[in-house]
Design a protein around this motif. Structure first.
Motif, PDB file in Angstrom:
ATOM      1  N   THR A 486       0.813  -1.212   0.000  1.00 22.37           N
ATOM      2  CA  THR A 486       0.000   0.000   0.000  1.00 22.37           C
ATOM      3  C   THR A 486       0.849   1.266   0.000  1.00 22.37           C
ATOM      4  OG1 THR A 486      -0.110   0.016   2.424  1.00 22.37           O
ATOM      5  CG2 THR A 486      -1.882  -1.151   1.229  1.00 22.37           C
ATOM      6  N   HIS A 487       2.126   1.137   0.408  1.00 27.66           N
ATOM      7  CA  HIS A 487       3.023   2.291   0.465  1.00 27.66           C
ATOM      8  C   HIS A 487       4.435   1.838   0.074  1.00 27.66           C
ATOM      9  CE1 HIS A 487      -0.297   3.360   3.149  1.00 27.66           C
ATOM     10  NE2 HIS A 487      -0.009   4.633   2.921  1.00 27.66           N
ATOM     11  N   VAL A 488       5.199   2.754  -0.496  1.00 23.42           N
ATOM     12  CA  VAL A 488       6.602   2.473  -0.795  1.00 23.42           C
ATOM     13  C   VAL A 488       7.455   3.606  -0.235  1.00 23.42           C
ATOM     14  CG1 VAL A 488       6.048   1.179  -2.886  1.00 23.42           C
ATOM     15  CG2 VAL A 488       6.614   3.600  -3.070  1.00 23.42           C
ATOM     16  N   VAL A 489       8.684   3.250   0.121  1.00 19.96           N
ATOM     17  CA  VAL A 489       9.619   4.233   0.675  1.00 19.96           C
ATOM     18  C   VAL A 489      10.801   4.390  -0.268  1.00 19.96           C
ATOM     19  CG1 VAL A 489      11.255   4.696   2.547  1.00 19.96           C
ATOM     20  CG2 VAL A 489       8.970   3.826   3.067  1.00 19.96           C
ATOM     21  N   VAL A 490      11.082   5.619  -0.614  1.00 24.29           N
ATOM     22  CA  VAL A 490      12.279   5.950  -1.381  1.00 24.29           C
ATOM     23  C   VAL A 490      13.215   6.682  -0.430  1.00 24.29           C
ATOM     24  CG1 VAL A 490      13.220   7.271  -3.309  1.00 24.29           C
ATOM     25  CG2 VAL A 490      11.046   6.056  -3.572  1.00 24.29           C
ATOM     26  N   ASP A 511       1.596   8.038 -11.646  1.00 26.34           N
ATOM     27  CA  ASP A 511       0.215   8.341 -11.289  1.00 26.34           C
ATOM     28  C   ASP A 511      -0.370   7.338 -10.302  1.00 26.34           C
ATOM     29  OD1 ASP A 511      -0.175  10.607 -13.204  1.00 26.34           O
ATOM     30  OD2 ASP A 511       0.328   9.021 -14.617  1.00 26.34           O
ATOM     31  N   LYS A 512       0.345   6.233 -10.076  1.00 27.47           N
ATOM     32  CA  LYS A 512      -0.104   5.242  -9.088  1.00 27.47           C
ATOM     33  C   LYS A 512       0.484   5.529  -7.712  1.00 27.47           C
ATOM     34  CE  LYS A 512      -0.357   1.571 -12.581  1.00 27.47           C
ATOM     35  NZ  LYS A 512      -1.811   1.464 -12.644  1.00 27.47           N
ATOM     36  N   PHE A 513       1.396   6.503  -7.650  1.00 27.45           N
ATOM     37  CA  PHE A 513       2.102   6.802  -6.404  1.00 27.45           C
ATOM     38  C   PHE A 513       1.887   8.271  -6.035  1.00 27.45           C
ATOM     39  CE2 PHE A 513       4.296   3.316  -8.469  1.00 27.45           C
ATOM     40  CZ  PHE A 513       4.514   2.426  -7.440  1.00 27.45           C
ATOM     41  N   ARG A 514       1.535   8.506  -4.788  1.00 25.52           N
ATOM     42  CA  ARG A 514       1.336   9.869  -4.301  1.00 25.52           C
ATOM     43  C   ARG A 514       2.153  10.071  -3.028  1.00 25.52           C
ATOM     44  NH1 ARG A 514      -2.204  12.445  -0.618  1.00 25.52           N
ATOM     45  NH2 ARG A 514      -3.149  10.413  -0.103  1.00 25.52           N
ATOM     46  N   MET A 515       3.106  11.017  -3.087  1.00 25.62           N
ATOM     47  CA  MET A 515       3.936  11.254  -1.907  1.00 25.62           C
ATOM     48  C   MET A 515       3.083  11.863  -0.798  1.00 25.62           C
ATOM     49  SD  MET A 515       7.592  13.189  -1.497  1.00 25.62           S
ATOM     50  CE  MET A 515       6.947  14.850  -1.597  1.00 25.62           C
ATOM     51  N   PHE A 544       5.453   7.081  -0.240  1.00 20.75           N
ATOM     52  CA  PHE A 544       4.411   7.263  -1.247  1.00 20.75           C
ATOM     53  C   PHE A 544       3.270   6.300  -0.970  1.00 20.75           C
ATOM     54  CE2 PHE A 544       8.323   8.669  -3.129  1.00 20.75           C
ATOM     55  CZ  PHE A 544       7.998   9.687  -4.020  1.00 20.75           C
ATOM     56  N   GLU A 545       2.068   6.797  -1.140  1.00 20.87           N
ATOM     57  CA  GLU A 545       0.900   5.927  -1.108  1.00 20.87           C
ATOM     58  C   GLU A 545       0.775   5.271  -2.483  1.00 20.87           C
ATOM     59  OE1 GLU A 545      -3.293   6.733   0.835  1.00 20.87           O
ATOM     60  OE2 GLU A 545      -3.202   7.591  -1.194  1.00 20.87           O
ATOM     61  N   PHE A 546       0.571   3.981  -2.502  1.00 20.25           N
ATOM     62  CA  PHE A 546       0.509   3.223  -3.759  1.00 20.25           C
ATOM     63  C   PHE A 546      -0.918   2.747  -3.994  1.00 20.25           C
ATOM     64  CE2 PHE A 546       1.156  -1.166  -5.718  1.00 20.25           C
ATOM     65  CZ  PHE A 546       1.200  -0.688  -7.015  1.00 20.25           C
ATOM     66  N   ASN A 547      -1.474   3.135  -5.156  1.00 21.89           N
ATOM     67  CA  ASN A 547      -2.816   2.689  -5.537  1.00 21.89           C
ATOM     68  C   ASN A 547      -2.723   2.045  -6.920  1.00 21.89           C
ATOM     69  OD1 ASN A 547      -5.474   2.273  -6.205  1.00 21.89           O
ATOM     70  ND2 ASN A 547      -6.173   4.324  -5.624  1.00 21.89           N
ATOM     71  N   PRO A 548      -2.678   0.723  -6.991  1.00 16.27           N
ATOM     72  CA  PRO A 548      -2.500   0.052  -8.280  1.00 16.27           C
ATOM     73  C   PRO A 548      -3.714   0.154  -9.192  1.00 16.27           C
ATOM     74  CG  PRO A 548      -2.931  -1.565  -6.567  1.00 16.27           C
ATOM     75  CD  PRO A 548      -2.800  -0.249  -5.879  1.00 16.27           C
ATOM     76  N   ASN A 549      -4.849   0.623  -8.652  1.00 11.78           N
ATOM     77  CA  ASN A 549      -6.073   0.666  -9.448  1.00 11.78           C
ATOM     78  C   ASN A 549      -6.243   1.961 -10.222  1.00 11.78           C
ATOM     79  OD1 ASN A 549      -6.965  -1.912  -8.492  1.00 11.78           O
ATOM     80  ND2 ASN A 549      -7.534  -0.914  -6.567  1.00 11.78           N
ATOM     81  N   VAL A 550      -5.317   2.895 -10.049  1.00 15.74           N
ATOM     82  CA  VAL A 550      -5.382   4.152 -10.798  1.00 15.74           C
ATOM     83  C   VAL A 550      -4.109   4.296 -11.626  1.00 15.74           C
ATOM     84  CG1 VAL A 550      -6.808   5.236  -9.029  1.00 15.74           C
ATOM     85  CG2 VAL A 550      -4.327   5.512  -8.940  1.00 15.74           C
ATOM     86  N   GLY A 551      -4.095   5.390 -12.451  1.00 17.80           N
ATOM     87  CA  GLY A 551      -2.929   5.633 -13.272  1.00 17.80           C
ATOM     88  C   GLY A 551      -3.043   4.980 -14.632  1.00 17.80           C
ATOM     89  N   TYR A 552      -1.901   4.763 -15.239  1.00 17.95           N
ATOM     90  CA  TYR A 552      -1.850   4.309 -16.630  1.00 17.95           C
ATOM     91  C   TYR A 552      -1.713   2.795 -16.726  1.00 17.95           C
ATOM     92  CZ  TYR A 552      -0.247   3.931 -21.484  1.00 17.95           C
ATOM     93  OH  TYR A 552      -0.108   3.589 -22.809  1.00 17.95           O
ATOM     94  N   PHE A 553      -2.482   2.205 -17.660  1.00 19.07           N
ATOM     95  CA  PHE A 553      -2.385   0.784 -17.971  1.00 19.07           C
ATOM     96  C   PHE A 553      -2.239   0.678 -19.493  1.00 19.07           C
ATOM     97  CE2 PHE A 553      -4.973   1.375 -14.256  1.00 19.07           C
ATOM     98  CZ  PHE A 553      -4.591   0.376 -13.366  1.00 19.07           C
ATOM     99  N   GLY A 554      -1.089   0.255 -19.950  1.00 24.02           N
ATOM    100  CA  GLY A 554      -0.929   0.159 -21.397  1.00 24.02           C
ATOM    101  C   GLY A 554       0.507   0.061 -21.835  1.00 24.02           C
TER     102      GLY A 554
END
Length: 637
Positions: A486-490, A511-515, A544-554
């Motif tokens: 659900t979150h990643v750390v850089v 677009d799937k990650f929001r700091m 970063f908050e990670f939301n795999p259901n939004v952003g770009y798919f392609g």
């Protein structure tokens, strides 16, 4: 006719002085420890090794979850480490309701026990209180032992149970049935604990067998081995059911840190043993006994770790000669010591040669220190015997002169003391502060992907995960999704994996990650005076908050820009789908709003251009004409 030789009894005054000396030395060792330990105690969580994992496993046991990785998703069963140390941690946490500082102090307690045990072992073997005192004092100021006395690692407790096993061996009387000797059972129990703490403890099993053969003590040997083997069966069954030991698998690999190199073959294994032998001789052994001897493990400009120096080889050779000579002069116990040291040496040589440093020979340092001093002491005895008839009166007290060798520890002692009392480097401080923030800053049930996940879990009390080390960023993303992240750390803690694999994934799928939070105290200074930070890497840590259901798919192009057919979903539910080029919609595409409005037409570099078909929320259809995203006309069909 032979005369019976009787040992002359010491006078009452001599006996009193001897006992007073014993108590005085024990008092000095204890007072020195309680003066030194607080000065060098490092309350910071150690940043390397497996200390965080041990603590988390112990905490899971204390919480009644069992021997599981409770900090990982679904709490999988633990199988990498033997469970002994984590079991002890769990019981202490349960009784004290303590935290990681409690376990650090527990290791400090075991350090004191090690100092006292090596004193009594040296005293028993050498029959010289002065030499035993020197050995303990020399070990007390050894930087490696001071460091591990406040690190949650298994080395210190393993050293304790190793020495307890040895002490029980030498205390056991052979003139009475073994089952009547409490030391027989103390040795067995200590040996079992040692093996359950570190697999390296199996060396004692080999020593027990060889010693039984040499002494022809068949029944004690068979009974002892049987008890130990039976005690180990439950763990071996569990390990087998979980797919085998992680350590055993690592031993078979060329490089445990690079699995792509595969398993080591026979020639490679011989090369490994040769590399380990030269390195231990010229680096680990000199540095373990005298940390003042500097050892360089850092790669040079060409990426090669410098080999041992001539001075290292000479010092290492001197130590080996002295300890072998010291072991040989023990007479009754010479073979026991040589079996024990030889067995450990065999283990050291078999480790993958990328595992370097003194931590693997840590448990034998006290005994090796004693044998070196005893070897030197015996050489002094031999010389005194040649030049003086009064060597018996002079030699024991002369051992106190060996205290001068403690001055060799002054420089590394001061260096470690400063390090222990210093804060983390700024990049690590930021990382640890971010993990503390995450405890309250992100929701319960979150799963955080990061480097050093065990460390992050200690302060954050959240589930953690690593991430895939691959340049295939789609694979990295899929792995995050599979692990329920659900979150990643850089961060900027100095490992290349984050900026080789994780951060590029964040950038590609930005677009799937929001700091949501950053710890970067230098940022304001960097903005005010960018020239001062030119060429300097950031020390910040970012979550970063990670939301795999939004952003770009392609599809993407070779520069990781959106290109080809694809779909983009905003967090508000708006969906864009169609042709993409250079990261924007370009060509035939459509987008649908959360309210159900739909636009279908041609996009030019992300802007609506030309005729569009528009369907409103009532399903009414219109023709619209746009000029660079500006509506020109609208006609109902």
């Amino acid at each position: 006719m032979s005369k019976k030789i009787t040992e002359k009894k010491p006078s009452p005054i001599t006996a009193i002085l001897k006992k007073a000396t014993l108590y005085l030395y024990l008092l000095v060792i204890s007072v020195s420890y309680f003066s030194t330990y607080p000065e060098t105690y490092d309350e910071k969580v150690f940043l390397g090794g497996d200390n965080a994992a041990y603590y988390l496993l112990g905490k899971a046991i204390a919480d009644g979850e069992g021997y599981v990785n409770s900090h990982l998703l679904n709490s999988p069963a633990a199988n990498h480490f033997p469970p002994g140390y984590s079991f002890v941690i769990g019981q202490v946490l349960k009784v004290t309701d303590g935290d990681i500082q409690t376990i650090k102090h527990l290791n400090g307690f075991f350090f004191l026990c090690v100092l006292l045990l090596i004193f009594f072992i040296a005293r028993k073997l050498s029959k010289n209180d002065h030499l035993a005192f020197v050995t303990s004092m020399f070990l007390l100021f050894n930087m490696h032992y001071l460091m591990y006395s406040s690190i949650v690692m298994s080395e210190m407790i393993f050293a304790f149970f190793s020495l307890l096993t040895i002490f029980a061996f030498i205390q056991r009387r052979e003139d009475i049935p073994f089952y009547k000797s409490p030391w027989f059972f103390v040795g067995i129990i200590a040996m079992i604990f040692a093996i359950y703490i570190r697999t390296q403890g199996v060396v004692f099993l080999g020593v027990w067998i060889l010693w039984g053969i040499v002494r022809k003590n068949w029944l004690p040997m068979i009974v002892g081995v049987s008890i130990v083997v039976l005690a180990l069966v439950p763990w071996q069954i569990r390990t087998s059911n979980l797919g085998g030991s992680g350590y055993q698998k690592q031993l078979k690999m060329v490089n445990p840190y690079n699995k792509s190199l595969g398993e080591v073959d026979f020639d490679g294994f011989l090369t490994r043993m040769g590399n380990n032998a030269t390195r231990y001789l010229g680096k680990e052994i000199p540095n373990a006994i005298t940390p003042r001897f500097y050892v360089n493990y850092k790669k040079d400009a060409s990426g090669v770790v410098p080999g041992p120096t001539v001075g290292g080889y000479l010092l290492g050779s001197l130590y080996i000669v002295l300890l072998v000579f010291g072991a040989w002069r023990l007479k009754k116990w010479r073979w026991f010591m040589l079996f024990y040291l030889g067995g450990n040496l065999a283990v050291f040589l078999c480790w993958p040669d990328v595992w370097f440093g003194v931590r693997f020979m840590f448990p034998v340092i006290p005994l090796v220190t004693f044998l070196i001093f005893f070897g030197l002491f015996e050489l002094v005895n031999i010389v005194l015997k040649m030049v003086s008839k009064n060597k018996r009166e002079l030699a024991p007290a002369l051992a106190l002169l060996f205290l001068v060798f403690c001055t060799l520890h002054l420089k590394p002692y001061d260096q470690y003391k400063r390090k222990a009392n210093s804060p983390y480097p700024l990049n690590w401080r930021n990382y640890m502060d971010l993990s503390k923030w995450a405890k309250e800053g992100i929701p319960e049930g979150s799963v955080v992907a990061c480097r050093k996940p065990h460390l992050f879990a200690i302060e954050s009390d959240k589930k953690v995960s690593s991430f895939r080390y691959t340049a295939e960023l789609d694979t990295v993303l899929a792995d995050l999704i599979d692990n329920g992240v659900t979150h990643v750390v850089v961060e900027s803690i100095g490992f290349t994996a984050t900026f080789k694999y994780l951060y590029p994934t964040v950038q590609k799928y930005r677009d799937k990650f929001r700091m949501i939070h950053r710890v970067d105290p230098e940022e304001i200074l960097r903005q005010k005076n960018p020239a001062a930070f030119k060429g300097k890497n950031s020390t910040g840590a970012f979550i970063f908050e990670f939301n795999p259901n939004v952003g770009y798919f392609g599809e993407f192009d070779e520069n990781n820009k959106r290109s080809g057919q694809g779909k983009f979903i905003r967090t508000d539910g708006t969906v864009f789908e169609g042709q993409w080029k250079d990261g924007t919609l370009h060509g035939q595409a459509a987008f649908v709003t959360p309210q159900g409005e739909k636009y279908e037409g041609n996009f030019d570099k992300g802007k609506r251009q030309g005729l569009f078909k528009y369907t409103d929320t009532t399903q009414a259809v219109y023709n619209m004409v746009f000029q660079q995203d500006t509506l020109i006309s609208k006609t109902k069909i």
